[in-house]
Every structure is written in structure tokens, then in C-alpha cells.
Design an enzyme around this catalytic site. Structure first.
Site, PDB file in Angstrom:
ATOM      1  N   LYS A 114       0.998  -1.431   0.064  1.00  0.00           N
ATOM      2  CA  LYS A 114      -0.064  -0.212  -0.118  1.00  0.00           C
ATOM      3  C   LYS A 114       1.043   1.134  -0.154  1.00  0.00           C
ATOM      4  O   LYS A 114       0.393   2.200  -0.709  1.00  0.00           O
ATOM      5  CB  LYS A 114      -1.049   0.041   1.280  1.00  0.00           C
ATOM      6  CG  LYS A 114      -1.905  -1.025   0.956  1.00  0.00           C
ATOM      7  CD  LYS A 114      -3.208  -0.379   0.460  1.00  0.00           C
ATOM      8  CE  LYS A 114      -4.316  -1.350  -0.426  1.00  0.00           C
ATOM      9  NZ  LYS A 114      -4.873  -2.151   0.684  1.00  0.00           N
ATOM     10  N   LYS A 197      -8.444 -16.635 -11.563  1.00  0.00           N
ATOM     11  CA  LYS A 197      -9.589 -16.618 -10.655  1.00  0.00           C
ATOM     12  C   LYS A 197     -10.628 -15.535 -11.039  1.00  0.00           C
ATOM     13  O   LYS A 197     -10.372 -14.404 -11.576  1.00  0.00           O
ATOM     14  CB  LYS A 197      -9.216 -16.399  -9.302  1.00  0.00           C
ATOM     15  CG  LYS A 197      -9.754 -17.155  -8.188  1.00  0.00           C
ATOM     16  CD  LYS A 197      -8.879 -17.149  -7.037  1.00  0.00           C
ATOM     17  CE  LYS A 197      -9.030 -15.666  -6.283  1.00  0.00           C
ATOM     18  NZ  LYS A 197      -8.490 -15.943  -4.917  1.00  0.00           N
ATOM     19  N   LYS A 200     -12.622  -8.943  -9.182  1.00  0.00           N
ATOM     20  CA  LYS A 200     -12.997  -7.608  -9.349  1.00  0.00           C
ATOM     21  C   LYS A 200     -11.800  -6.769  -9.962  1.00  0.00           C
ATOM     22  O   LYS A 200     -11.971  -5.859 -10.588  1.00  0.00           O
ATOM     23  CB  LYS A 200     -13.457  -6.803  -8.113  1.00  0.00           C
ATOM     24  CG  LYS A 200     -14.824  -6.959  -7.928  1.00  0.00           C
ATOM     25  CD  LYS A 200     -15.378  -5.864  -6.814  1.00  0.00           C
ATOM     26  CE  LYS A 200     -14.528  -6.079  -5.573  1.00  0.00           C
ATOM     27  NZ  LYS A 200     -15.305  -6.367  -4.585  1.00  0.00           N
TER      28      LYS A 200
END
Ligand code: TRP
Length: 335
Positions: A114, A197, A200
Site C-alpha cells: 500500500k 480466478k 474484481k
């Protein structure tokens, strides 16, 4: 030692649930609520690290709550609550923060990631995310945490912080939480764009949301990636063809699936027909779920009742732990 059968898991209130979430996480929750003492919560404090606007925050919480209820989480069987309804969590977080060190927090991979991707927003909440997550888990003295691989380091830290507290204050308060899964083959739900997979992060066209309307499902599925067709009889399907079969296996009848598999083996498969069938079967499967989500989402009174019941049950468990923690630290009320 008695078996610790307390389960805690947090759900981030980000966007809509998709078919992959449903077949993976949600189905396990449904099974667990019958077998364990489960605490499932919507992790709205955690979502504050990215500064959502207040309207979005509330809507997202309401949406995931409606979605989990529609899928079958039962507030009578498990304790289903919203994290910010438990003031005990930030209090334990504060206590744990005093024994959480900057160096160890800076080494956590999710933090490093992050910090790299959002250099303008490296806030203290981000740094101490694993402390908050530890508080979530150990506030109920949980032993089992159903999470994916990406959360294992956070879970390790929850053990570290719990053990450290026990040691500091010579108390046996917090058990060690372990990652939990049912074992066996995980159902793999592929995305629509030929990749791995369903996720989103690969864009909305890659995922089948539980709330997608029939027209949208048809469009997305008709646009799914396939291939130019097998040229040799009985050849192994390409990844994109296999993905379509895998999706079919989750919602269509075995006969339908076999029909198209045989067509593939005989080199006369028509992917357009397969997709049309898949779209209709998907619509059949998802329509009752979508309608239920919409009904529950609109029913403010019911949502209020669920959240209140959950908060009450969860607070009771949290307060019991916190009372012990406060005592161990040396807090003693003068009044
Ligand atoms: N960090 C988890 C995630 O990103 C969500 C979460 C927050 C959680 N608190 C938790 C999961 C406690 C399990 C237990 O998915």
C-alpha cells in the site's frame, strides 16, 4: 485442552459480492454457522484507511449486509454485526498498539504494498491495520479464522500481539487463532475474460455479480473469451474453454455440461450456443438471490433489527474479554 470453536471473520464492505465470493467464502460461512460459534462482521473501520465518502460508506455496509443475509447467513445461528457498533474493538486496539512496534508493522507486506501504491496516503491506520485486525479476532478469544492466503501474515501478527499481551501481563487471556478452511478441493470460479480466478481487480466484465440483472448477465457471458474451437477430436480444452465448462459446472445440469463437453470432444462445439445456455442457467440460479438482496436492502427495519441483535451479542462477548484485559493492565476504577 478443550477445542476452541470460536470463529471470527471480517468482511470488507467493498462493492458487490460476485459468484467467486459466493462459491468460495460465503458457502463456507453458511456451513460454519451450523458447526461453530461464529462471529462474522462487516469491517467498516478497516475501510476507513482509504477515506470513503460518508454516503458510499453507509451504502456499501448496507449492501454487503443485505447480500450476506440473502445468501443465507442467519443472525439466529451466528453473530452478525457491524464492526463500528463495538466500541470495545477500538479500545482493545489502543491497548494492543502500546506493544506493537513500528519496525514490525513496517515489515508487513500488505503495508509495504500500500505504501508503494498510494504514497500520498500512508496513514497511521494503514500502518496499524494488523493491530486492528488482531483486536477484531482476539476480542472474542477466537481460535479459528477462515481467511485466504493473503491474510496469513496478518493472522500471524494477531498471534504475536495476543501472546505478547499474555506474556506482558502474566495472564492466559488470548488463545492463538489459526487459519481455517474445510480442506478438500476448493471450487475454482474462473473469470469471464479467459484469465484465472474471478476477481474484481480485472474489471467488471470479468465478474458475475450476484446483483447483475439478466440483460447484463447475457451481455457479459456472450462476451466471455473462448477460442477458435478444437481441431483434433478428444483434445484437452484450452484454458478459456475450460473456464466456460467450469462456470457451467456450477450452475447448469450435468446433462447440459456433458452435452457441450461431448460436442467439444467431437469438434462440433458452438461456443455461442454454450454461452447462451450458460447465460440462461446463470440467470435461473441468480434471480432468486438477486431478488432477495433487493428485498432485504430495501427493508430498513429488518436490517436495523439484525444489526442491533448482532451488536448486542457481540458486545457481550467483547466486553467480557476487555474487562479481563483492563484488569490485567492495572486499570481500576475510582468510582
Ligand atoms: N483484512 C481482511 C481482508 O482484507 C478483513 C478483516 C478485517 C478480517 N478484520 C478481520 C478477516 C478479522 C478475518 C478476521 O479480507
Amino acid at each position: 485442552m478443550t477445542k476452541n470453536s470460536i470463529v471470527v471473520s471480517g468482511i470488507r464492505p467493498t462493492g458487490n459480492l460476485h459468484l467467486g465470493n459466493y462459491m468460495g467464502a460465503v458457502k463456507n460461512f453458511l456451513k460454519m454457522q451450523n458447526e461453530y460459534n461464529c462471529f462474522f462482521f462487516i469491517a467498516d473501520y478497516h475501510s476507513l484507511t482509504t477515506h470513503p465518502n460518508p454516503m458510499d460508506l453507509h451504502q456499501n455496509v448496507r449492501q454487503v449486509l443485505a447480500e450476506y443475509l440473502a445468501c443465507g447467513l442467519d443472525p439466529e445461528k451466528c453473530t452478525l454485526y457491524i464492526q463500528s457498533d463495538l466500541p470495545q474493538i477500538p479500545e482493545l486496539y489502543l491497548l494492543l498498539n502500546m506493544h506493537a512496534y513500528k519496525g514490525e508493522l513496517e515489515r508487513v507486506s500488505s503495508f509495504k504494498e500500500k505504501a508503494r501504491t498510494q504514497p500520498d496516503n500512508i496513514n497511521a491506520g494503514l500502518l496499524t491495520y494488523p493491530v486492528l485486525m488482531a483486536a477484531d479476532i482476539i476480542i472474542h478469544r477466537a481460535g479459528l479464522v477462515p481467511v485466504g492466503k493473503d491474510q496469513e501474515q496478518h493472522l500471524e501478527m494477531a498471534r504475536t500481539f495476543g501472546n505478547r499481551f499474555n506474556r506482558m501481563y502474566s495472564i492466559d487471556l488470548f488463545p492463538e487463532p489459526q487459519a481455517f478452511n474445510y480442506g478438500g478441493e476448493l471450487v475454482k470460479i474462473p473469470g469471464l475474460q479467459g484469465g484465472g480466478k474471478m476477481s474484481k481487480s480485472d474489471g467488471d466484465n470479468n465478474v458475475i455479480n450476484l446483483v447483475d440483472e439478466p440483460e447484463k448477465l447475457r451481455k457479459k457471458i456472450m462476451k466471455a473469451v473462448s477460442d477458435s474451437g478444437p481441431t483434433e477430436p478428444n483434445s484437452a480444452p484450452s484454458q478459456s474453454a475450460q473456464n466456460l465448462f467450469d462456470l457451467m459446472a456450477t450452475v447448469s445440469s450435468p446433462e447440459t455440461l456433458n452435452f457441450f463437453k461431448e460436442a467439444h470432444a467431437n469438434c462440433n462445439i458452438r461456443y455461442g450456443d454454450l454461452k447462451k445456455q450458460l447465460a440462461e442457467d446463470m440467470i435461473q440460479f441468480l434471480t432468486p438471490i438477486r431478488e432477495k438482496i433487493q428485498d432485504i436492502y430495501a427493508d430498513e427495519a429488518y436490517l436495523g433489527k439484525v444489526a442491533k441483535l448482532g451488536a448486542e451479542k457481540a458486545r457481550e462477548s467483547a466486553e467480557a474479554t476487555l474487562t479481563e484485559a483492563r484488569k490485567a493492565i492495572g486499570f481500576k476504577r475510582f468510582f
